[in-house]
Design a protein around this motif. Structure first.
Motif, PDB file in Angstrom:
ATOM      1  N   ARG A  54       0.824  -1.218   0.000  1.00 53.92           N
ATOM      2  CA  ARG A  54       0.000   0.000   0.000  1.00 53.92           C
ATOM      3  C   ARG A  54       0.854   1.263   0.000  1.00 53.92           C
ATOM      4  N   ASP A  55       2.151   1.107   0.235  1.00 52.80           N
ATOM      5  CA  ASP A  55       3.010   2.289   0.288  1.00 52.80           C
ATOM      6  C   ASP A  55       3.502   2.724  -1.084  1.00 52.80           C
ATOM      7  N   ILE A  56       3.307   1.860  -2.088  1.00 48.58           N
ATOM      8  CA  ILE A  56       3.752   2.238  -3.428  1.00 48.58           C
ATOM      9  C   ILE A  56       2.718   3.177  -4.045  1.00 48.58           C
ATOM     10  N   PRO A  57       3.156   4.339  -4.497  1.00 48.60           N
ATOM     11  CA  PRO A  57       2.189   5.279  -5.070  1.00 48.60           C
ATOM     12  C   PRO A  57       1.499   4.656  -6.291  1.00 48.60           C
ATOM     13  N   PRO A  59      -0.028   4.192  -9.949  1.00 48.65           N
ATOM     14  CA  PRO A  59       0.464   4.703 -11.233  1.00 48.65           C
ATOM     15  C   PRO A  59      -0.218   6.015 -11.638  1.00 48.65           C
ATOM     16  N   GLU A  60      -1.508   6.139 -11.331  1.00 48.29           N
ATOM     17  CA  GLU A  60      -2.224   7.365 -11.702  1.00 48.29           C
ATOM     18  C   GLU A  60      -1.606   8.566 -11.000  1.00 48.29           C
ATOM     19  N   GLU A  61      -1.212   8.342  -9.756  1.00 46.65           N
ATOM     20  CA  GLU A  61      -0.655   9.425  -8.968  1.00 46.65           C
ATOM     21  C   GLU A  61       0.663   9.906  -9.580  1.00 46.65           C
ATOM     22  N   MET A  62       1.461   8.942  -9.984  1.00 48.50           N
ATOM     23  CA  MET A  62       2.741   9.296 -10.583  1.00 48.50           C
ATOM     24  C   MET A  62       2.518  10.006 -11.921  1.00 48.50           C
ATOM     25  N   VAL A  65       1.929  13.577 -11.354  1.00 49.23           N
ATOM     26  CA  VAL A  65       3.163  14.293 -11.064  1.00 49.23           C
ATOM     27  C   VAL A  65       3.901  14.583 -12.367  1.00 49.23           C
ATOM     28  N   GLN A  66       3.888  13.577 -13.232  1.00 46.29           N
ATOM     29  CA  GLN A  66       4.590  13.732 -14.505  1.00 46.29           C
ATOM     30  C   GLN A  66       3.983  14.873 -15.322  1.00 46.29           C
ATOM     31  N   LYS A  68       2.427  17.489 -14.216  1.00 42.63           N
ATOM     32  CA  LYS A  68       2.839  18.736 -13.581  1.00 42.63           C
ATOM     33  C   LYS A  68       4.235  19.121 -14.035  1.00 42.63           C
ATOM     34  N   LYS A  69       5.082  18.111 -14.058  1.00 40.44           N
ATOM     35  CA  LYS A  69       6.461  18.368 -14.417  1.00 40.44           C
ATOM     36  C   LYS A  69       6.572  18.919 -15.822  1.00 40.44           C
ATOM     37  N   GLY A  76      12.768  18.031 -12.729  1.00 43.88           N
ATOM     38  CA  GLY A  76      12.632  17.208 -11.540  1.00 43.88           C
ATOM     39  C   GLY A  76      13.880  17.257 -10.710  1.00 43.88           C
ATOM     40  N   TRP A 660      -5.588  17.928  -8.889  1.00 40.20           N
ATOM     41  CA  TRP A 660      -4.486  17.843  -9.853  1.00 40.20           C
ATOM     42  C   TRP A 660      -4.916  18.271 -11.244  1.00 40.20           C
TER      43      TRP A 660
END
Lengths: 763, 190
Positions: A54-57, A59-62, A65-66, A68-69, A76, A660
Motif C-alpha cells: 500500500r506504500d507504493i504510489p 500509477p495514476e498518482e505518478m 506528477v509527470q 505537472k512536471k 525534476g 491535480w
C-alpha cells in the motif's frame, strides 16, 4: 532588493549542499551487496505481497506528477549533483563550523597595547602548557594560587604571563584542527591518532559522561515578561522581553509618542508620530550600509540605536556594527556614532542606557598562525581583546568566541569588552548577571558530555567581571529555563539518566553557583518544552503525548517542592503570566493520527492555587499553523492594562482539495474554503464568529474572560499569502486606548481598543 | 545520478526483474534514502528497517512504474509513506502507554539498545533536523535527499505547492541559523 534575494538564494544553496553532503554511517545491512542478496533471496510469496504494498504510489498518482512536471518545465529534482568524493571532502569542512568557516587571510600584526597584568579571575582556568593542561583542566574551578605557582615553575615558557589566555586560545583551536584532521584517516590511523592525541592533550572535561545528548528544540524560543512601559502621558506596551528591566532590540519600537520602524527590505528607518489613533509619518531615513544589513534597534531618550550585521569582504569574516542616530529632531534623525566588533551578531540587551552586544566570532582552525593574533583572537574597534579580558573554556569544544561589549549610548563610548571561547549554547541575562551555558566536551574520548557548564559574568554599570562557574547535567531548553531571583539561580534541565533515559531536573544555586538543592528524575522520557519562573514558583511543561505542566515551589530554596502537575493534549511552547493567578500557554495541538503538530492552541491555566492547577479554557485555532510568538517572543503583544494580547498567525486550509486536474493551483487557493469537502474541522473557530478565513497571515488579538474564556477581538488580515513575511515583521503596540498594528516597511493601522474598529492607516 | 541515461537503462532492466541492476541503482541513492529515514524518524534502528523495507517493496513493485524518469521520486514516496505510518505508530504507542508508569515507555522513539552509541555519533546536521517540526523535516529531506521538486513533495504530503516552498524556505533558514551558530538555539533573527 535583488541582492537580498540573491543572498537568500546563495545561503539556501550553501545550506542545501551542507545538508546534502552530511555524512552518516550507514548500517552494514543496507550495503548494496547485502541488499542485492536480500533481493535475490526474496520468496515468491513475499514478492507478490510486496508488489501490492500500500506504500507504493498508484500509477495514476505518478502520472499526475509527470503532467505537472511537463507543464512547469522542470526536469525534476533539485539538481544537486555532487560527486561523492567531493561530498566527503565537504562534509568535514562543514562538519562543525558548518558553513561558518572563516577565511582570514589577512596577516595581522598585533596592534594596540595589551594589558600586562593578568586578570586574576579570567586566568583562573588557565592551563599553562601542554604538560600541565591535563592536570589543570580536570578541575575548571581550580583556584588562582595554584595557577601562579605553576606559571612560576615554567622558566622555559617563552610567553609572558599576560599572554597565557592567548596561548590557551591558540591551543584550543589547534586541538580542534587536529580533531578535524583525524576524520581523514583510515580506521587504523584513527585509533593511533586518538591515542596519541589523548596522551598529548588529555583535555579531559568529564570523562564519565561520554555521549552527546539531544539538542534543544528551537521552536520554543519565545516567552516573555509583562512589560508595559510608562511615559508621561499614556501607557504603552513595550517590546515583550525575557527579563523586566533588560530591554531587547526589535525591528519595531515605540516610546509612547512615536513608533519607529526598521524596514529591512529597503533598509530605511521610518518614524511616525501617533496620537489617539491618528498616525503621521515624520521621516524616512536611508540606513543602507555598503557592507552590512540591519537587524534590530533600541530607543533610549533621544538616541536611536541600530544594530547591523556586517558581512565584510568574505561572507564569514564579519563584524557587528552599532550605529547611533540622534533623534532629538524626529523629522531629521542625524547620524552620530558607529561602533564595531568582530563576529556574527548573537544578541543584544540594553540596561539603563548601556547597550550590551554579543557576537560570535568563528575562527578558521586551518588558518591558525601562532604569530598572527588575527587568526585566533577577536577584535573590538580593530584592537585585539586584551589577554586579561579573554576567557578560554578548554572543556568546551568550539571555534566560537563570544565577544561582549558594553557601550554608553549617550556618551558614545565603549565602557568595557570581554571575550570568551564557548558560551554558545544558552544565553541568559538577569538584571545583575550574564549567564552562559555550554556543553562540556571531553577531549579524551572526543564527545560532548551530558553535563553543561555555567559561566557567570556580572555587568554592573557596563563593567564585565568574571564571577564563577558551575555545572548541571543536561541542557537548557531556552533562556526561560534559567532564572535569577533573590540571589539564587534556578534552572530546569533535560538530561540523560544513567540508564540512558531522558529525565528532567530542577537545580537551585547560590550566588557562587554552588548547588543548594535539586530535584531530579522528573518526567522520564519527556523533554522540557517551555518554562516560566514566577517569583517563588517554577512552572514548566514537558512533552510526551500530553503536556504536563509542573508547578514547583521554590520559596525555600533548600527544599523545592513539587506542588502539582496537570496533563493536557499538545504542548505549550510559550508561557506568559496572565495577571497574578493565571498562566497563558501558547503552543501546538498534536494530531494523533499523523503525528504532525497541527495547529496553534491557546490554553489558560488557573494557578491561583499552585497545588491545584486547573486548565480553565483552551482555544484550538484550527488551520492556523504558525504564530509569530512561537519563533520570537518580541513579536508578542501583551497589554496588562486590559489583559488583551496579540500576535501574527498564519492560516492555511489543509482540507482543501487541491485538484491535480486544474491548470493553476495558485488561483484555487483563494476559493478553497468554500470548495472544501470536509469543513468539519474548521468548526471550532467558526462557532465563535461566522467568519470564514481565507489563507493568509492575520494579526490576532484576544481577550480572556472568566466566563467566556478566550474571546477573539481582532483578526486583521495582513496578507493573503500564506507564510508571508508579515508573519514575522508585524508587531502590535497599544498606546493609550489605541492598538497600532505595524507591518514593518508597509504600513501602520490603528484600531480603537474598545470596538476594534479601524481608526487610521498610514503607509 | 551523474548519468541519468545509464540510470534509466538500469531501471528498465530492473523492471525486467534484474536484481543486480536494481542493486546498482540502489547504490546511487541508498545514502540519501537512509539519511531521509534517519532524520525523519530520528531513530537509527527504525531508519535501517524502513529503508530495507522500502527497497524490497520497490524491487517487487517496480513493474508498476511506467515512467522510468520518475524512479527517484517514486522510491522516495514509498519511503515517505512508510515513515508516515511509523510515526503514526509512535503516536499510537505513546497514547497506549500514556497512563502506564514511565518505566514501560522505553523503546518508543529513541529508547533503543544501541541508542547510546548512535547518539554519540550524531552529526550537527542531525541535530539541526531536530529543531524542525515533523512536517518540516519531511519537506527538507524529500527535497534535498529525495531531490523531489515542490510539486512532488506537495503531492506526497497532500499540501499545496506554495506551502511546500514557503515551509521549505523557512525550515532551511531555521537550520542555517542553527548550524551557523554551531548548534546555538537562541541565535539572532535577522
Amino acid at each position: 532588493m535583488d541582492n537580498r534575494d540573491n543572498m537568500e538564494k546563495m545561503m539556501n544553496d550553501v545550506t542545501e549542499k551542507t545538508i546534502k553532503a552530511n555524512y552518516e554511517q550507514i548500517p552494514e545491512s543496507l550495503s548494496p551487496e547485502n541488499i542485492e542478496q536480500k533481493l535475490a533471496s526474496m520468496t515468491q510469496g513475499e514478492y507478490q505481497s510486496r508488489m501490492n504494498s500500500r506504500d507504493i504510489p498508484a500509477p495514476e498518482e505518478m502520472a499526475k506528477v509527470q503532467e505537472k512536471k511537463m507543464k512547469s518545465g522542470s526536469t525534476g529534482g533539485k539538481g544537486l549533483k555532487i560527486v561523492l568524493p567531493v561530498i566527503l571532502a565537504a562534509v568535514f569542512v562543514f562538519a562543525l563550523g558548518a558553513g561558518i568557516i572563516l577565511a582570514i587571510n589577512k596577516s595581522r600584526e598585533r596592534t594596540g597595547d595589551v594589558s600586562t597584568t593578568s586578570d586574576v579571575d579570567t586566568s583562573s582556568k588557565s592551563g599553562k602548557d601542554d604538560k600541565t593542561d591535563s592536570d589543570k583542566d580536570k578541575d575548571p574551578d581550580e583556584n588562582t594560587d595554584k595557577d601562579s605557582d605553576k606559571s612560576g615553575d615554567k622558566d622555559d615558557d617563552k610567553e609572558s604571563e599576560d599572554e597565557d589566555s592567548y596561548k590557551q586560545a591558540f591551543d584550543l583551536l589547534n586541538n580542534i584542527s587536529k580533531r578535524y584532521d583525524e576524520y581523514y584517516y583510515t580506521d587504523d590511523d584513527v585509533v593511533y591518532e586518538v591515542e596519541e592525541a589523548a596522551d598529548e592533550d588529555a583535555f579531559s572535561g568529564d570523562s564519565t559522561a561520554t555521549y552527546k545528548a539531544d539538542s534543544t528544540y528551537s521552536s520554543t524560543e519565545a516567552s516573555s515578561t509583562l512589560t508595559t512601559g510608562n511615559s508621561d502621558e499614556v501607557n504603552f506596551t513595550d517590546t515583550n522581553v525575557r527579563t523586566e528591566g533588560v530591554s531587547e532590540g526589535d525591528i519595531i519600537k515605540t516610546d509612547g509618542k512615536y513608533i519607529y520602524d526598521y524596514d529591512s527590505y529597503t533598509e530605511h528607518l521610518e518614524i511616525y508620530s501617533v496620537d489617539d489613533g491618528q498616525i503621521e509619518k515624520l521621516s524616512r531615513v536611508n540606513v543602507l550600509m555598503d557592507d552590512a544589513y540591519g537587524s534590530k534597534m533600541y530607543i533610549y531618550n533621544d538616541s536611536l540605536v541600530f544594530i547591523a550585521q556586517g558581512y565584510g569582504e568574505d561572507w564569514y569574516d564579519s563584524s557587528v556594527y552599532v550605529v547611533v542616530y540622534d533623534i532629538s529632531d524626529r523629522e531629521n534623525p542625524e547620524y552620530k556614532d558607529t561602533f564595531k566588533q568582530q563576529g556574527n551578531l548573537n544578541t543584544t540587551r540594553m540596561v539603563d542606557g548601556i547597550l550590551y552586544t554579543f557576537s560570535n566570532k568563528y575562527f578558521d582552525v586551518y588558518a591558525l598562525d601562532k604569530k598572527d593574533y588575527g587568526t585566533y583572537i577577536p577584535t573590538v574597534s580593530d584592537d585585539f581583546i586584551p589577554a586579561s579580558n579573554l576567557i578560554v573554556n578548554k572543556d568546551c569544544y568550539t571555534e566560537n568566541c563570544m565577544v561582549m561589549t558594553s557601550i554608553d549610548i549617550e556618551k558614545g563610548e565603549f565602557i568595557d569588552e570581554m571575550a570568551m571561547f564557548g558560551g554558545s549554547s544558552t544565553f541568559y541575562m538577569s538584571t545583575e548577571s550574564i549567564y552562559f551555558a555550554d556543553r562540556y566536551y571531553s577531549w579524551y574520548d572526543y564527545s560532548y558530555s551530558d553535563d553543561s557548564k555555567l559561566t557567570k559574568i556580572s555587568y554592573k554599570d557596563g563593567e564585565f567581571e568574571y564571577q564563577c562557574t558551575g555545572d548541571f547535567p543536561g541542557y537548557l531548553n531556552d533562556d526561560y529555563s534559567i532564572d535569577e531571583y533573590n540571589g539564587y539561580l534556578r534552572l530546569v534541565t533535560t538530561y540523560y539518566g544513567s540508564d540512558w533515559t531522558r529525565k528532567n531536573g530542577l537545580y537551585v544555586y547560590d550566588e557562587n553557583l554552588e548547588t543548594v538543592s535539586r530535584v531530579l528524575s522528573l518526567a522520564e522520557n519527556e523533554e522540557i518544552k517551555s518554562a516560566r519562573f514566577m517569583g517563588d514558583i517554577a512552572y514548566f511543561v514537558t512533552f510526551r503525548n500530553t503536556d504536563p505542566l509542573f508547578a514547583v515551589d521554590l520559596s525555600d530554596p533548600e527544599k523545592p517542592e513539587i506542588l502539582d502537575y496537570l496533563k493536557i493534549p499538545g504542548f505549550s511552547a510559550y508561557l506568559h503570566p496572565y495577571g497574578d493567578d493565571k498562566l497563558l500557554g501558547i503552543g501546538y495541538d498534536a494530531d494523533e493520527s499523523t503525528g504532525w503538530t497541527s495547529c496553534i492552541k491557546l490554553t489558560m491555566f488557573d494557578i491561583s492555587d499552585p497545588t491545584d492547577i486547573v486548565e480553565e479554557d483552551t482555544l484550538i485555532m484550527d488551520n492556523f499553523d504558525g504564530a509569530s510568538v512561537l519563533d520570537n517572543r518580541n513579536a508578542f503583544m501583551f497589554n496588562n492594562e486590559d489583559g488583551t494580547f496579540g500576535f501574527a498567525a498564519d492560516y492555511y486550509n489543509y482540507d482543501y482539495d487541491w485538484g491535480w486536474e486544474e491548470e493553476d493551483i495558485d488561483e484555487e487557493d483563494e476559493e478553497d474554503v468554500e470548495d472544501s469537502d470536509e469543513d468539519v474541522e474548521v468548526e471550532e473557530i467558526e462557532e465563535e464568529d461566522e467568519y470564514e478565513y481565507v489563507d493568509g497571515v492575520y494579526y490576532m488579538v484576544f481577550d480572556y474572560d472568566e466566563e467566556e474564556g478566550f474571546v477573539e477581538k481582532l483578526d486583521y488580515q495582513l496578507s493573503d499569502m500564506y507564510y508571508d513575511m508579515s508573519l514575522y515583521n508585524t508587531r502590535g503596540i497599544v498606546i493609550g486606548d489605541y492598538l497600532y498594528v505595524v507591518v514593518s516597511g508597509e504600513k501602520i493601522v490603528s484600531f480603537d481598543t474598545e470596538s476594534y474598529e479601524q481608526v487610521d492607516e498610514c503607509d | 545520478m551523474e548519468n541519468n541515461v545509464n540510470m534509466y537503462e538500469l531501471v528498465n532492466r530492473a523492471k525486467q526483474g534484474d536484481a543486480h541492476s536494481f542493486a546498482l541503482i540502489y547504490e546511487q541513492i541508498y545514502q540519501d534514502l537512509y539519511k531521509t529515514a534517519l532524520y525523519t524518524l530520528r531513530n537509527p534502528e527504525d531508519a535501517e528497517n524502513v529503508v530495507s523495507d522500502t527497497v524490497l517493496d520497490a524491487y517487487a513493485g517496480i513493474g508498476g512504474l511506467r515512467d522510468v524518469t520518475l524512479f527517484r521520486s517514486w522510491i522516495f514516496r514509498i519511503l515517505s509513506n512508510k515513515c508516515k505510518r511509523i510515526i503514526a505508530g509512535y503516536i499510537q504507542e505513546r497514547a497506549n502507554v500514556s497512563e502506564e508508569p514511565v518505566e514501560n515507555f522505553e523503546g518508543v522513539a529513541d529508547g533503543k539498545k544501541d541508542f547510546t552509541e548512535q547518539v554519540q555519533n550524531k552529526s550537527l546536521i542531525a541535530h539541526a533536523f531536530e529543531i524542525l517540526s515533523d512536517e518540516e523535516r519531511k519537506i527538507v529531506t524529500l527535497t534535498i535527499y529525495g531531490e523531489l521538486n515542490s510539486d512532488e513533495v506537495a503531492a506526497e504530503m497532500g499540501l499545496n505547492r506554495n506551502t511546500v516552498r514557503s515551509k521549505y524556505s523557512r525550515a532551511l533558514a531555521k537550520m542555517r541559523n542553527y548550524i551557523g551558530n554551531g548548534g546555538d538555539m537562541y541565535g539572532q533573527q535577522r
